[in-house]
Design a protein around this motif. Structure first.
Motif, PDB file in Angstrom:
ATOM      1  N   ARG A  45      67.787  -1.575 -73.947  1.00 48.23           N
ATOM      2  CA  ARG A  45      66.852  -1.762 -74.977  1.00 48.23           C
ATOM      3  C   ARG A  45      67.384  -0.785 -76.259  1.00 48.23           C
ATOM      4  N   MET A  46      66.974  -1.175 -77.534  1.00 48.92           N
ATOM      5  CA  MET A  46      67.049  -0.412 -78.613  1.00 48.92           C
ATOM      6  C   MET A  46      66.659   0.854 -78.474  1.00 48.92           C
ATOM      7  N   THR A  47      67.368   1.749 -78.929  1.00 51.76           N
ATOM      8  CA  THR A  47      66.914   3.274 -78.898  1.00 51.76           C
ATOM      9  C   THR A  47      67.211   3.923 -80.263  1.00 51.76           C
ATOM     10  N   TRP A  48      65.908   4.416 -80.779  1.00 52.50           N
ATOM     11  CA  TRP A  48      65.998   4.939 -82.013  1.00 52.50           C
ATOM     12  C   TRP A  48      66.304   6.386 -82.284  1.00 52.50           C
ATOM     13  N   ILE A  49      67.444   6.697 -83.130  1.00 59.83           N
ATOM     14  CA  ILE A  49      67.612   8.219 -83.458  1.00 59.83           C
ATOM     15  C   ILE A  49      67.490   8.733 -84.783  1.00 59.83           C
ATOM     16  N   LYS A  50      67.094   9.836 -84.786  1.00 63.12           N
ATOM     17  CA  LYS A  50      66.379  10.547 -86.163  1.00 63.12           C
ATOM     18  C   LYS A  50      66.900  11.660 -86.496  1.00 63.12           C
ATOM     19  N   PRO A  51      67.769  11.712 -87.756  1.00 62.52           N
ATOM     20  CA  PRO A  51      68.256  13.138 -88.133  1.00 62.52           C
ATOM     21  C   PRO A  51      67.110  14.047 -88.614  1.00 62.52           C
ATOM     22  N   SER A  52      65.949  13.455 -88.787  1.00 65.27           N
ATOM     23  CA  SER A  52      64.927  14.444 -89.395  1.00 65.27           C
ATOM     24  C   SER A  52      63.915  14.939 -88.391  1.00 65.27           C
ATOM     25  N   PHE A  53      64.143  16.256 -88.414  1.00 66.07           N
ATOM     26  CA  PHE A  53      63.115  16.917 -87.246  1.00 66.07           C
ATOM     27  C   PHE A  53      61.762  16.569 -87.614  1.00 66.07           C
ATOM     28  N   LEU A  54      61.158  16.924 -88.839  1.00 65.99           N
ATOM     29  CA  LEU A  54      59.663  16.713 -89.232  1.00 65.99           C
ATOM     30  C   LEU A  54      59.303  14.952 -88.981  1.00 65.99           C
ATOM     31  N   ARG A  59      56.522  11.156 -85.605  1.00 64.36           N
ATOM     32  CA  ARG A  59      56.352  10.036 -84.490  1.00 64.36           C
ATOM     33  C   ARG A  59      56.004  10.706 -83.089  1.00 64.36           C
ATOM     34  N   ALA A  60      56.155  11.828 -82.634  1.00 65.73           N
ATOM     35  CA  ALA A  60      55.859  12.262 -81.312  1.00 65.73           C
ATOM     36  C   ALA A  60      54.666  13.147 -81.507  1.00 65.73           C
ATOM     37  N   GLY A  61      54.133  13.332 -82.573  1.00 70.89           N
ATOM     38  CA  GLY A  61      52.889  14.357 -82.605  1.00 70.89           C
ATOM     39  C   GLY A  61      53.091  15.680 -82.030  1.00 70.89           C
ATOM     40  N   TRP A  62      54.130  16.363 -82.312  1.00 71.68           N
ATOM     41  CA  TRP A  62      54.647  17.918 -81.901  1.00 71.68           C
ATOM     42  C   TRP A  62      54.853  17.799 -80.522  1.00 71.68           C
ATOM     43  N   GLY A  63      55.079  16.479 -79.658  1.00 72.36           N
ATOM     44  CA  GLY A  63      55.272  16.480 -78.424  1.00 72.36           C
ATOM     45  C   GLY A  63      54.072  16.227 -77.647  1.00 72.36           C
ATOM     46  N   LEU A 122      54.792  19.110 -93.187  1.00 75.16           N
ATOM     47  CA  LEU A 122      54.161  19.702 -91.985  1.00 75.16           C
ATOM     48  C   LEU A 122      53.092  19.363 -91.377  1.00 75.16           C
ATOM     49  N   HIS A 123      51.948  18.751 -92.559  1.00 68.57           N
ATOM     50  CA  HIS A 123      50.847  17.890 -92.030  1.00 68.57           C
ATOM     51  C   HIS A 123      51.143  16.693 -92.023  1.00 68.57           C
ATOM     52  N   PHE A 124      52.242  16.039 -91.861  1.00 69.59           N
ATOM     53  CA  PHE A 124      52.778  14.740 -91.760  1.00 69.59           C
ATOM     54  C   PHE A 124      52.204  13.785 -92.860  1.00 69.59           C
ATOM     55  N   LYS A 167      48.706  23.823 -87.095  1.00 66.17           N
ATOM     56  CA  LYS A 167      47.267  24.064 -86.746  1.00 66.17           C
ATOM     57  C   LYS A 167      46.448  25.311 -87.028  1.00 66.17           C
ATOM     58  N   ALA A 168      47.156  26.512 -87.018  1.00 64.99           N
ATOM     59  CA  ALA A 168      46.482  27.600 -87.104  1.00 64.99           C
ATOM     60  C   ALA A 168      46.748  28.256 -88.823  1.00 64.99           C
ATOM     61  N   GLY A 169      47.175  27.279 -89.581  1.00 64.83           N
ATOM     62  CA  GLY A 169      47.495  27.459 -90.911  1.00 64.83           C
ATOM     63  C   GLY A 169      48.401  28.291 -91.225  1.00 64.83           C
ATOM     64  N   ALA A 170      49.496  28.696 -90.439  1.00 66.79           N
ATOM     65  CA  ALA A 170      50.567  29.786 -90.757  1.00 66.79           C
ATOM     66  C   ALA A 170      51.817  28.792 -91.321  1.00 66.79           C
TER      67      ALA A 170
END
Length: 190
Positions: A45-54, A59-63, A122-124, A167-170
């Motif tokens: 399968r094609m596997t997608w790699i991403k250098p951007s953490f955010l 994409r993963a919704g914070w896991g 940070l809020h996507f 989520k806590a606004g921090a």
């Protein structure tokens, strides 16, 4: 001002860090062996790699998005491998002016796809500049798994922590925990 298309990543003199999100089975096997193991990882399968953490967090919704993306892995790969991928790539969408046959030939000759998607905050919320996504298939997946990877780290807890801070606004606390990503000078990019 950040250019519209610029690779930004965490990197050292020898490696660049990319991110992927996987199920527990794939992540556990990769962490145990220091590389992706098939099965459960699919070499076909094609596997997608991403250098951007955010962008990975978006994409993963914070896991927390789904079981198939619950584990966030930081994968360190060689600069040579990353640049090989860029040099053997084509855009994920047909370039303007290329007919169907030309597009088929270009894709057949390119084991890597490049896609530029809006970077996220940070809020996507989409930002005006773009983050690169790199899709590996065929020979590129084999090289990635067998040659390029120098280390794999589970950063799921970090993802959850930053997500909870947001989520806590921090937001200042969350920003302080983000990996430092700098402009990366790379080979020609599709």
């Amino acid at each position: 001002m950040i250019p519209e298309r610029q690779i930004r990543a965490s990197y050292t003199d020898t490696t660049i860090r990319i991110y992927q999100a996987y199920s527990d089975a794939i992540a556990d096997a990769a962490l145990k062996h220091g590389r992706f193991v098939s099965p459960p990882f699919s070499m076909n399968r094609m596997t997608w790699i991403k250098p951007s953490f955010l962008w990975m967090m978006y994409r993963a919704g914070w896991g927390d998005k789904d079981d198939g993306q619950r584990r966030i892995l930081a994968i360190d790969i060689t600069h040579d491998g990353f640049n090989w991928a860029l040099e053997h790539s084509c855009p994920s969408e047909r370039p303007h002016g290329l007919d169907d046959e030309g597009w088929r030939r270009l894709k057949d000759a390119s084991p890597v796809r490049i896609q530029w998607d809006p970077e996220r905050d940070l809020h996507f919320v989409p930002l005006p500049h773009r983050a690169i996504q790199i899709g590996l298939s065929g020979e590129a997946v084999r090289r990635y798994v067998q040659v390029w990877i120098t280390g794999i780290t589970d950063v799921t807890t970090l993802a959850h922590d930053i997500g909870a801070d947001v989520k806590a606004g921090a937001l200042d606390v969350a920003r302080a925990k983000l990996p430092i990503e700098r402009p990366y000078q790379a080979a020609t990019v599709a």
